[in-house]
Write an enzyme that holds these catalytic residues in place. Structure first.
Site, PDB file in Angstrom:
ATOM      1  N   GLU A 109      19.734  28.520  14.324  1.00 46.00           N
ATOM      2  CA  GLU A 109      18.865  27.851  13.341  1.00 46.00           C
ATOM      3  C   GLU A 109      17.807  28.813  12.814  1.00 46.00           C
ATOM      4  O   GLU A 109      17.456  28.791  11.636  1.00 46.00           O
ATOM      5  CB  GLU A 109      18.236  26.612  13.970  1.00 46.00           C
TER       6      GLU A 109
ATOM      7  N   GLU B 217      24.338  22.183  20.894  1.00 51.41           N
ATOM      8  CA  GLU B 217      23.415  21.134  21.339  1.00 51.41           C
ATOM      9  C   GLU B 217      24.119  19.871  21.813  1.00 51.41           C
ATOM     10  O   GLU B 217      23.683  19.222  22.752  1.00 51.41           O
ATOM     11  CB  GLU B 217      22.445  20.778  20.215  1.00 51.41           C
TER      12      GLU B 217
HETATM   13  N1  T1G Z   1      17.088  27.902  27.964  1.00 49.29           N
HETATM   14  C1  T1G Z   1      16.610  28.286  29.176  1.00 49.29           C
HETATM   15  N2  T1G Z   1      17.303  29.043  30.058  1.00 49.29           N
HETATM   16  C2  T1G Z   1      18.548  29.420  29.690  1.00 49.29           C
HETATM   17  C3  T1G Z   1      19.113  29.064  28.440  1.00 49.29           C
HETATM   18  C4  T1G Z   1      18.320  28.270  27.572  1.00 49.29           C
HETATM   19  N3  T1G Z   1      18.762  27.906  26.364  1.00 49.29           N
HETATM   20  N4  T1G Z   1      20.365  29.589  28.388  1.00 49.29           N
HETATM   21  C5  T1G Z   1      20.563  30.250  29.533  1.00 49.29           C
HETATM   22  N5  T1G Z   1      19.474  30.155  30.311  1.00 49.29           N
HETATM   23  C6  T1G Z   1      19.306  30.765  31.636  1.00 49.29           C
HETATM   24  C7  T1G Z   1      20.305  30.230  32.644  1.00 49.29           C
HETATM   25  O1  T1G Z   1      19.805  29.042  33.244  1.00 49.29           O
HETATM   26  C8  T1G Z   1      20.365  31.391  33.618  1.00 49.29           C
HETATM   27  O2  T1G Z   1      19.173  31.322  34.394  1.00 49.29           O
HETATM   28  C9  T1G Z   1      20.237  32.615  32.723  1.00 49.29           C
HETATM   29  O3  T1G Z   1      19.613  32.151  31.515  1.00 49.29           O
HETATM   30  C10 T1G Z   1      21.558  33.250  32.373  1.00 49.29           C
HETATM   31  O4  T1G Z   1      22.368  32.170  31.852  1.00 49.29           O
HETATM   32  C11 T1G Z   1      16.267  23.152  18.804  1.00 49.29           C
HETATM   33  C12 T1G Z   1      17.285  21.940  20.919  1.00 49.29           C
HETATM   34  C13 T1G Z   1      23.588  32.006  26.476  1.00 49.29           C
HETATM   35  C14 T1G Z   1      26.090  31.851  26.706  1.00 49.29           C
HETATM   36  O5  T1G Z   1      22.923  25.457  24.873  1.00 49.29           O
HETATM   37  O6  T1G Z   1      25.382  28.853  26.879  1.00 49.29           O
HETATM   38  O7  T1G Z   1      18.605  25.114  20.931  1.00 49.29           O
HETATM   39  O8  T1G Z   1      20.274  31.109  36.648  1.00 49.29           O
HETATM   40  O9  T1G Z   1      24.132  32.335  33.638  1.00 49.29           O
HETATM   41  O10 T1G Z   1      26.868  33.378  31.511  1.00 49.29           O
HETATM   42  O11 T1G Z   1      18.382  22.773  17.991  1.00 49.29           O
HETATM   43  O12 T1G Z   1      23.471  30.759  29.105  1.00 49.29           O
HETATM   44  O13 T1G Z   1      19.507  33.341  35.806  1.00 49.29           O
HETATM   45  O14 T1G Z   1      17.816  31.600  36.439  1.00 49.29           O
HETATM   46  O15 T1G Z   1      24.542  31.019  31.493  1.00 49.29           O
HETATM   47  O16 T1G Z   1      25.621  35.264  30.255  1.00 49.29           O
HETATM   48  C15 T1G Z   1      21.084  25.462  22.815  1.00 49.29           C
HETATM   49  C16 T1G Z   1      22.862  27.626  26.683  1.00 49.29           C
HETATM   50  C17 T1G Z   1      19.857  24.946  23.500  1.00 49.29           C
HETATM   51  C18 T1G Z   1      22.885  27.813  25.165  1.00 49.29           C
HETATM   52  C19 T1G Z   1      24.709  33.102  28.386  1.00 49.29           C
HETATM   53  N6  T1G Z   1      21.571  26.643  23.497  1.00 49.29           N
HETATM   54  N7  T1G Z   1      23.137  28.880  27.361  1.00 49.29           N
HETATM   55  O17 T1G Z   1      25.685  32.894  29.374  1.00 49.29           O
HETATM   56  O18 T1G Z   1      24.371  33.559  31.455  1.00 49.29           O
HETATM   57  S1  T1G Z   1      19.268  23.460  22.744  1.00 49.29           S
HETATM   58  C20 T1G Z   1      22.467  26.514  24.504  1.00 49.29           C
HETATM   59  C21 T1G Z   1      24.424  29.368  27.428  1.00 49.29           C
HETATM   60  C22 T1G Z   1      18.671  23.959  21.222  1.00 49.29           C
HETATM   61  C23 T1G Z   1      17.707  23.440  19.019  1.00 49.29           C
HETATM   62  C24 T1G Z   1      18.244  22.874  20.298  1.00 49.29           C
HETATM   63  C25 T1G Z   1      24.595  30.611  28.264  1.00 49.29           C
HETATM   64  C26 T1G Z   1      24.735  31.887  27.422  1.00 49.29           C
HETATM   65  P1  T1G Z   1      19.184  31.886  35.923  1.00 49.29           P
HETATM   66  P2  T1G Z   1      23.926  32.185  32.170  1.00 49.29           P
HETATM   67  P3  T1G Z   1      25.709  33.834  30.680  1.00 49.29           P
END
Ligand code: T1G
Length: 697
Positions: A105, A125
């Protein structure tokens, strides 16, 4: 501008750099830093264009999920992205890694986007029970059209940079240094006299297309495919606003719909599932500096369905693997089974012929244990009989090199007893795969009493390499998942004797969100498996643990499920579609009569309580015995191995959401009515009385 966002100047180009490990999540510090940096660049007359780039492994991967459920902090992401888009100087987002959710976004609120070929972009999301809440549902349709935007937003799946280029999400693919590429692209824009190009003002992809039809089609698809989910329909309504309302109104409508999703219990459950999966791989008592052994070669003992599935997991991870069988015919059959399994993927188009040959080249067949002298890990997947396991592990102990990990895929036998067949119990661990092993993501890593920290750490690393969701569990009958599903299966059989039918019970649990009801599951795996467990229980359990007799009666009638064309359902030749079995009512009547039960009409709620609360009570005992580290680990197991709906969070999360006092009270009633099986777990009683949750542990 802040410790996670900096602003540099390269001639007339301003570079906004985000550095917020591990995934540049858009927490408050990043949002403030972005807003201040873009405002400063906008106000600086020397700046003619702006480049946005991120450090680390990925462009911003979304809002900071840890912030959900907490009071929002300003500036919110919508305010930040609207400010970026309103800028009068051309802005270029340089994408690498995964630009997801809020990250994408931000990128689409910039005026131009360039990306590494290896990058991916998406709006996931919906997988968290949300919808893109910072303009994604309004701006993405303006870049790719309504139909494609609906696909991306409702599926939540990312697309590759090349597809993004084709669709118009990105303007160019780049390679090499991100900042240099961004500056070069910005300078080229200036040289060509190209200025700000606001996505929100672009309507060419919205015009001249029957957008209403696309919305109607997606609405119908969603109500058919995911009737129980809250956010997908709202995703559709938000995208609909992109072509029915002007941008400002559309953004307002998106925000309203986002707000509805944010407060839904499904969002809480899905976010719980997201973090629990990551938490499960952390082993509280494992020293941080525990070394992990190199895993370059693997072996599998047994070329049956499980053995071949496990070998395929290693080949898929690029690890050469030898399948040991007892004869050359069995060995060749196993290799053929592997080739056929890959062949089905080629037929489905998910694998190329070339990739099939590359993977098959990694799988070899042997018949002599001596050929296992160079492997780093062996997984035994032979018949579930202690005598057979003993022979295998004695042979492995005699032939494998020192330091090789000896793993058993046993689903219920005592791993400590298996380890005792060797002189190296510290190298023995359980790797409990779920059938089909090459498809199911769950891996229970069973730590024996003598399993060393190094072997445990290496087993978890193997799980990660095989792209499994690995959860460490202790030794007991059935470990975690099967131990719980036994309770659930038994209670569902009792419900048949009390008045339920397979259609009704399966239907109620499918409506709850389970992929498959207990009786369709039984027919699939074969009733004889459950019957063997009942027979064993009859011999070992004290009398007060009554057992249902329905499986015995079905077996007497020769109805063992799909493999006999008849079970709880009827199956026409060659078809797996479950039809009503006309002979079943008489069998149910006889079973009820034998148990002296007056059949009665069961309510849906009663069916849910008798089956799901049985999982919860057993989960509480598992927690108490330390077989699982935390209640969320139990949820992860049940979500990834047993088709429990992620939007309910898992059995333990579900119990917390109902309230343990209510769950405990019902279990006490069941204990009165249905005897010893329902003795409440002491931990459940304690937490209920203290007004606490499993999650508080
Ligand atoms: N927020 C906070 N922590 C996050 C995070 C996030 N979005 N994504 C990953 N982490 C942390 C995760 O908990 C882990 O922590 C570490 O990063 C490594 O993650 C307004 C409302 C990006 C593909 O849904 O899909 O945006 O265990 O083990 O395998 O419209 O993380 O090390 O303490 O998964 O390399 C939308 C979610 C949010 C993406 C990387 N975004 N993340 O994968 O590492 S909602 C998502 C992923 C939003 C807006 C809306 C994956 C990754 P720790 P990991 P990875």
């Amino acid at each position: 501008m802040s410790d996670v966002v900096t602003l540099e100047r390269h001639g007339a180009i301003a570079v906004v750099r985000v550095n917020n490990p591990p995934v540049n999540a858009l927490g408050i510090a990043v949002r403030e830093g972005l807003q201040n940096s873009f405002n400063a660049a906008e106000a600086d007359p020397a700046v003619k264009a702006i480049v946005l780039v991120c450090e680390g492994s990925t462009f911003m991967a979304g809002a900071d999920i840890k912030e959900f459920g907490k009071p929002p902090k300003s500036p919110g992401l919508p305010e930040v992205v609207n400010g970026i888009e309103a800028g009068t100087k051309p802005s270029v987002a340089v994408i690498h890694g995964t630009a997801l959710g809020g990250g994408l976004e931000v990128a689409v609120s910039c005026h131009y986007r360039i990306a590494l070929k290896s990058a991916k972009v998406g709006l996931p999301e919906v997988k968290l029970g949300l919808l893109p809440g910072a303009g994604g549902t309004q701006r993405l349709p303006r870049l790719v059209g309504v139909a494609k935007a609906l696909d991306m937003i409702v599926s939540g799946d990312p697309i590759s940079a090349s597809e993004a280029l084709e669709l118009g999400v990105v303007d160019a693919l780049i390679e090499g240094d991100l900042t240099a590429a961004g500056i070069a692209y910005a300078e080229q824009l200036l040289a060509e006299g190209k200025g700000a190009r606001r996505t929100g003002e672009r309507t060419d992809k919205l015009d001249g297309v029957d957008n209403a039809a696309a919305v109607a089609a997606k609405r119908a698809e969603v109500s058919k495919k995911t009737p129980g989910l809250f956010s997908p329909q709202r995703c559709v309504s938000a995208v609909e606003a992109a072509f029915t309302l002007p941008l400002a109104e559309g953004l307002k409508r998106e925000r309203e719909l986002f707000g509805e999703c944010l407060v839904s219990p499904q969002r809480a459950a899905l976010v719980h599932a997201f973090f629990s999966e990551r938490q499960a791989s952390k082993i509280d008592d494992l020293p941080k500096d525990t070394p992990v052994r190199e895993i370059n070669r693997a072996g599998v003992i047994g070329g049956g369905t499980m053995g071949v599935g496990i070998a395929i997991c290693f080949a898929n991870a690029g690890i050469p693997v030898k399948i040991l069988e007892i004869s050359s015919e069995a060995r060749d059959k196993a290799l053929e089974r592997a080739r056929d399994t890959y062949g089905m993927s080629v037929k489905r188009g998910s694998l190329t012929e070339d990739a099939l040959e590359k993977r098959m080249a990694l799988i070899s067949g042997i018949t002599d244990y001596a050929d296992l002298n160079d492997v780093d890990v062996v997984v035994e997947a032979v018949f579930e009989d202690m005598g057979v396991k003993q022979k295998v592990f004695e042979a492995l102990d005699a032939n494998c090199k020192p330091g090789a990990i000896l793993a058993s895929n046993t689903s219920s036998l005592d791993l400590n007893a298996i380890a005792a067949f060797t002189k190296r119990p510290e190298d023995v661990v359980g790797l409990h795969f779920f059938s089909p092993a090459n498809v199911m993501r769950l891996l229970e890593v069973v730590r024996g009493a003598k399993t060393s920290f190094e072997v445990l750490a290496t087993a978890m690393a193997i799980g990660k390499k095989l792209k499994k969701v690995s959860v460490p569990v202790g030794v007991c009958d059935g470990f975690v998942g099967n131990r719980m599903v036994f309770q659930y299966g038994r209670e569902s059989e009792f419900l048949l004797e009390e008045g339920g039918t397979p259609d009704q019970i399966d239907g109620v649990l499918r409506k709850f969100g389970l992929a498959m009801g207990p009786f369709a599951m039984r027919d699939l795996s074969g009733l004889d498996i459950g019957l063997a467990i009942r027979t064993r229980q009859r011999q070992t359990l004290p009398a007060e643990f009554k057992l249902p007799t329905i499986l015995d009666k079905m077996a007497e009638a020769g109805m063992l499920g799909q493999k006999t064309g008849k079970g709880f359902y009827l199956y026409e030749k060659g078809s797996r579609a479950p039809l009503t079995n006309p002979e079943l009512p008489a069998i149910l009547e006889a079973a009820s009569k034998q148990q002296g039960i007056e059949r009665r009409q069961l309510t849906d709620e009663y069916i849910i309580e008798r089956t799901i609360y049985a999982l919860i009570n057993e989960g509480a005992k598992i927690l108490e015995e330390g077989i699982a580290q935390r209640s969320s680990d139990i949820d992860v197991i049940y979500l990834n191995g047993y088709g429990f709906p992620a939007h309910q969070g898992g059995p333990m999360f579900y119990a917390d959401s109902i309230g343990l006092d209510r769950v405990y009270a019902r279990i006490c009633e069941f204990h009165q009515q249905h005897g010893a099986w329902w003795k409440p777990a002491p931990l459940l009683e304690k937490l209920a009385k203290e007004g606490r949750k499993f999650a508080d542990l």
